[in-house]
Design an enzyme around this catalytic site. Structure first.
Site, mmCIF file in Angstrom:
data_model
loop_
_atom_site.group_PDB
_atom_site.id
_atom_site.type_symbol
_atom_site.label_atom_id
_atom_site.label_comp_id
_atom_site.label_asym_id
_atom_site.label_seq_id
_atom_site.Cartn_x
_atom_site.Cartn_y
_atom_site.Cartn_z
ATOM 1 N N MET A 764 80.315 45.743 38.776
ATOM 2 C CA MET A 764 79.788 46.317 40.008
ATOM 3 C C MET A 764 79.359 45.230 40.996
ATOM 4 O O MET A 764 79.145 44.072 40.641
ATOM 5 C CB MET A 764 78.608 47.232 39.700
ATOM 6 C CG MET A 764 77.378 46.505 39.197
ATOM 7 S SD MET A 764 76.005 47.637 38.906
ATOM 8 C CE MET A 764 74.706 46.472 38.474
ATOM 9 N N CYS A 765 79.232 45.639 42.255
ATOM 10 C CA CYS A 765 78.671 44.763 43.279
ATOM 11 C C CYS A 765 77.161 44.655 43.072
ATOM 12 O O CYS A 765 76.524 45.645 42.685
ATOM 13 C CB CYS A 765 78.924 45.332 44.671
ATOM 14 S SG CYS A 765 80.664 45.403 45.159
ATOM 15 N N PRO A 766 76.557 43.481 43.308
ATOM 16 C CA PRO A 766 77.151 42.231 43.788
ATOM 17 C C PRO A 766 77.503 41.264 42.666
ATOM 18 O O PRO A 766 77.802 40.107 42.943
ATOM 19 C CB PRO A 766 76.029 41.660 44.659
ATOM 20 C CG PRO A 766 74.780 42.052 43.919
ATOM 21 C CD PRO A 766 75.064 43.415 43.340
ATOM 22 N N LEU A 767 77.441 41.709 41.397
ATOM 23 C CA LEU A 767 77.688 40.777 40.297
ATOM 24 C C LEU A 767 79.119 40.265 40.293
ATOM 25 O O LEU A 767 79.388 39.141 39.846
ATOM 26 C CB LEU A 767 77.346 41.447 38.963
ATOM 27 C CG LEU A 767 75.857 41.770 38.769
ATOM 28 C CD1 LEU A 767 75.625 42.412 37.422
ATOM 29 C CD2 LEU A 767 75.015 40.509 38.899
#
Length: 831
Positions: A764-767
């Site tokens: 997922m964002c922001p990972l």
């Protein structure tokens, strides 16, 4: 609404507030003063407020107070107090929820403590009606009087509810947790959609117990519960429930709120592994106890009233008519129409229960007072809320039901069709809820015109309509024959209110989640549902119910029939489509557009540090009130949250506490000079934060350790810029990479091509951006990297953020024909 003559004024009987509850309320009032003086921030105060059942509304400076009503049971005295509070501190209206709670809206924060005190004086609480706790324990509103029940589940529901209330086990769960009890095969409490569902059963030897399911839930990802135990003996009920909660507490996803419910733990582990973990937890509990003790039930007094003669005499009243063979309603008197849908014959001869229909769950203060009077006049003074947002009075002598009906009518409470198709369930939606997208109540009132009260024919018996103002399913739309939930749809510069239509859901019998079939503009929903009923009557087979018809016909055919109703004209063609039901202004929803990933990562770090500060705040408050076990638990949660804040910079966001502490220890070992020596080997140092040690000195020492750790994390993260680099760290070799244990499927895939591949599908964002950034940091200027990303936010956000960092994005192409994943070719540029 005309409520007729006023109810009799009765003095409310109160009890002294227990000292520990008084201190609890005083603690809340003290914290309100700190917030109002600016000493404590609103963000820090929020989780504390929710723990007390005080929920923010979409309107500024007012609160919703959620009153917890275990199993829906109220006395007339308690209902009078709630009516008094609604009239004095709210809008004069109470709202019954699908969890049998009562909500008061538009309450000033200054008044919340007073409301809690006055509720406590009649033995009612708001505690843990919100937040990440065990929410209100629900039960069938006919428990104890149902003709088909195995046994009365009321005392068991009450015992479990009060055992878990204020229990340390229940204070900081990964997400909310719901429990329900049903007494018969009709399963009126909807046990399959709960985290724990308990259905009364009896073995061949005559022993009574519960069939137990776990992992059910609705929301954006609905699930039907799994069968954990076919038979739970009564002496095992409490420890078995506690073991399930402990597994959830240990393994629940604390990093992603949308994946935090217990159903996702089961999805991740698989039910077999979840069961093994539960068995381990249960066995460890058994070993810590010498033997299982018989359950100590909290008895709910619900005696039969003395039957006295009335002007109608003592004879039984007939049901007053019926339906014609063609399914159309034949002519009935108003009383007969009401009795036909609202009155249930009890298993006790001579008594009936009457459901009081409350459109959209709303009831005025005057009407509450009237119901309280009627419960004492015609019954035993007890009332129950129902999960269909109504009230029910039981133990009414059958000979007096017509007099009861007339009294209801004088207060505007004699509407027929309770808990039938015309009794539409709707959440508050945009009326008050900060999460609401559409006006669920407004649509519900519009649909009442096509399903008029008391005039729905027999061929639609058993059909229900439920409307949620967003995907969270507070109105339980997933299990309705016709379920609707609100979304927004953008056409050009304008957004229209739209409903996703779910068809074929049910719980009675084989539990089933309805299929999302079409999206229909809010304005077209009444016509679409009318058309669905017409198609059913046109194409049904002999004796086929609407539920059976939906199952046989299938989604594709039904969608084809409803497609004409899905057309949304442009704003210029018809602006009325862009105004919600009962609204005056154009419909709007917040649309943030593409995100900037580095800023998102910083926000994620800030949120984790804020969470740690929130937990520390609660630890301090609890310690001041000598609630040491709770305080120690909060100190532990603060440590875990702080550690997670630092791990964001490594592209690591573990699911469990154990993984978080292990990853933090790896980070501390790999970056010399970053983490103070005091907090090295963190896993070992916080091991005793789960203790039940109750001395003030021990608690203060642990809070001091947690405070120091959080301050260290805050100091480190304050120096982080958009490059996400930790200042002051000496790093060596490959140690800057996220550990393989934390990113099994997200490493580089060796290829023969010029550019290595970084597979970030499912991240997922922001990972996903952080992992890409870390990989690029280990590459030379001019090197190329191919990154695989999911559709949606990842492909929107990550390339834009890499460009903002100064790197060259050379290509963005679909990875597969279905456009579910994309490949991005990026060239590193030294900045």
């Amino acid at each position: 609404m005309d409520t007729g003559r006023s109810a009799t004024i009765h003095e409310i009987k109160t009890i002294p507030i227990p000292q520990e509850i008084l201190e609890e309320i005083e603690t809340f009032e003290d914290e309100v003063k700190r917030v109002q003086s600016g000493e404590t921030s609103v963000e820090v105060f929020k989780p504390f407020r929710l723990q007390y059942g005080i929920y923010g509304q979409r309107q500024p400076d007012v609160q919703m107070v959620r009153i917890k009503i275990p199993f829906g049971g109220l006395t007339a005295n308690q209902l009078r107090r709630i009516a008094q509070l609604a009239d004095t501190y709210a809008t004069g209206v109470g709202h019954i929820t699908t969890r049998q709670d009562i909500q008061l809206h538009y309450v000033a924060l200054d008044h919340a403590g007073t409301v809690m005190r006055k509720l406590a004086e009649v033995d009612v609480t708001t505690r843990e009606a919100c937040a990440n706790t065990v929410r209100n324990v629900t039960a069938c509103h006919l428990a104890g009087v149902c003709q088909g029940e195995v046994f009365d589940v009321t005392p068991y529901a009450k015992t479990v509810a009060y055992h878990l209330l204020r229990n340390p086990l229940n204070q900081s769960l990964p997400r909310k947790f719901k429990i329900a009890f049903s007494g018969c095969r009709h399963d009126c409490a909807l046990t399959p959609i709960h985290d724990i569902g308990l259905l009364a059963t009896k073995r061949e030897d005559g022993a009574i117990g519960f069939r137990m399911t776990v992992g059910g839930g609705l929301g954006a990802a609905p699930r039907i519960g799994h069968l954990l135990r076919e038979f739970v003996p009564m002496e095992e009920l409490i420890p078995i429930i506690e073991a399930v909660i402990k597994v959830f507490d240990n393994l629940g996803n604390r990093k992603n709120r949308t994946k935090a419910r217990m159903k996702f733990v089961i999805d991740k582990l698989g039910f077999e592994e979840f069961t093994r973990r539960w068995e381990e937890a249960y066995q460890s509990m058994e070993k810590s106890q010498s033997s299982l003790q018989p359950i100590k039930l909290l008895v709910h007094q619900d005696p039969a009233p003395l039957i006295m003669p009335t002007k109608s005499g003592n004879g039984s009243q007939g049901n007053g008519g019926g339906n014609g063979a063609d399914g159309q309603v034949v002519s009935l008197t108003p009383f007969e129409t009401w009795r036909r849908g609202n009155v249930i014959t009890q298993r006790q001869p001579g008594f009936v229960a009457a459901v009081i229909k409350l459109p959209m769950g709303d009831i005025t203060a005057d009407q509450m007072l009237a119901v309280a009077d009627l419960a004492e006049t015609y019954s035993n003074g007890n009332i129950r809320t129902t999960i269909h947002q109504n009230l029910i009075t039981r133990w009414i002598p059958e000979s007096q039901i017509e007099d009861f009906y007339r009294e209801l009518g004088s207060h505007g409470l004699a509407e027929p069709g309770a808990e039938q198709l015309e009794d539409i369930v709707a959440c508050p939606g945009t009326d008050t809820c900060g999460l609401g997208i559409t006006s669920a109540k407004g649509l519900g009132r519009a649909l009442s015109e096509i399903f008029p009260a008391g005039q729905v024919p027999d061929d639609l018996k058993g059909v229900d309509v439920k409307i949620s103002g967003c995907h969270n399913s507070c109105a339980q739309h997933h299990i309705a024959t016709i379920g609707l939930h609100g979304v927004g749809k953008r056409i050009g510069e304008h957004v229209a209110p739209v409903y996703e239509v779910h068809l074929g859901g049910q719980v009675n019998g084989t539990a089933k989640i309805g299929q999302m079939t079409v999206k229909v503009p809010a304005k077209n929903v009444p016509a679409a549902i009318s058309h669905l009923i017409e198609v059913y009557r046109r194409d049904r087979q002999s004796g086929e119910s609407l539920q059976m018809f939906i199952t046989r016909t299938g989604k594709a055919k039904l969608k084809e029939e409803l497609i004409p109703h899905t057309i949304l004209p442009s704003y210029d063609q018809d602006p009325s489509y862009y105004i919600d039901w009962e609204a005056d202004d154009e419909f709007t929803v917040e649309d943030l557009g593409p995100g900037e990933c580095a800023g998102g990562a910083l926000e994620m770090i800030d949120n984790r540090i804020l969470e740690a500060e929130q937990e520390l705040y609660q630890a301090r408050v609890l310690a001041e009130k000598h609630q040491y076990a709770f305080a120690i638990n909060k100190a532990y949660r603060a440590v875990v949250a702080g550690a997670k804040g630092l791990l964001v910079t490594e592209g690591v966001d573990p699911n469990t506490d154990a993984e978080t502490l292990a990853e933090f220890d790896r980070l501390a070992a790999s970056k010399e000079g970053l983490i103070p020596e005091t907090y090295r080997n963190l896993s070992a140092q916080v091991g005793d934060l789960g203790t039940k040690e109750s001395t003030g000195e021990f608690t203060q020492a642990k809070i001091a350790f947690a405070r120091g750790f959080v301050e260290a994390c805050r100091t480190i993260t304050e120096g982080i810029g958009k490059d996400l680099k930790l200042e002051g760290a000496e790093t060596g070799g490959e140690s800057t990479k996220p550990s393989e244990a934390a990113s099994v499927e997200q490493g580089s895939i060796p290829t023969q091509d010029e550019a290595p591949i970084l597979d970030l599908r499912g991240v997922m964002c922001p990972l996903n951006y952080v992992k890409t950034k870390l990989k690029l940091e280990m590459m030379d200027h001019g090197d190329r990297l191919e990154v695989w990303l999911d559709a949606g936010e990842p492909i929107k956000n990550v390339p834009m953020s890499l460009r903002n960092d100064g790197h060259k994005v050379l290509a963005e192409d679909p990875l597969e024909a279905d456009n579910q994943h994309f490949k991005v070719l990026v060239e590193k540029v030294e900045v």
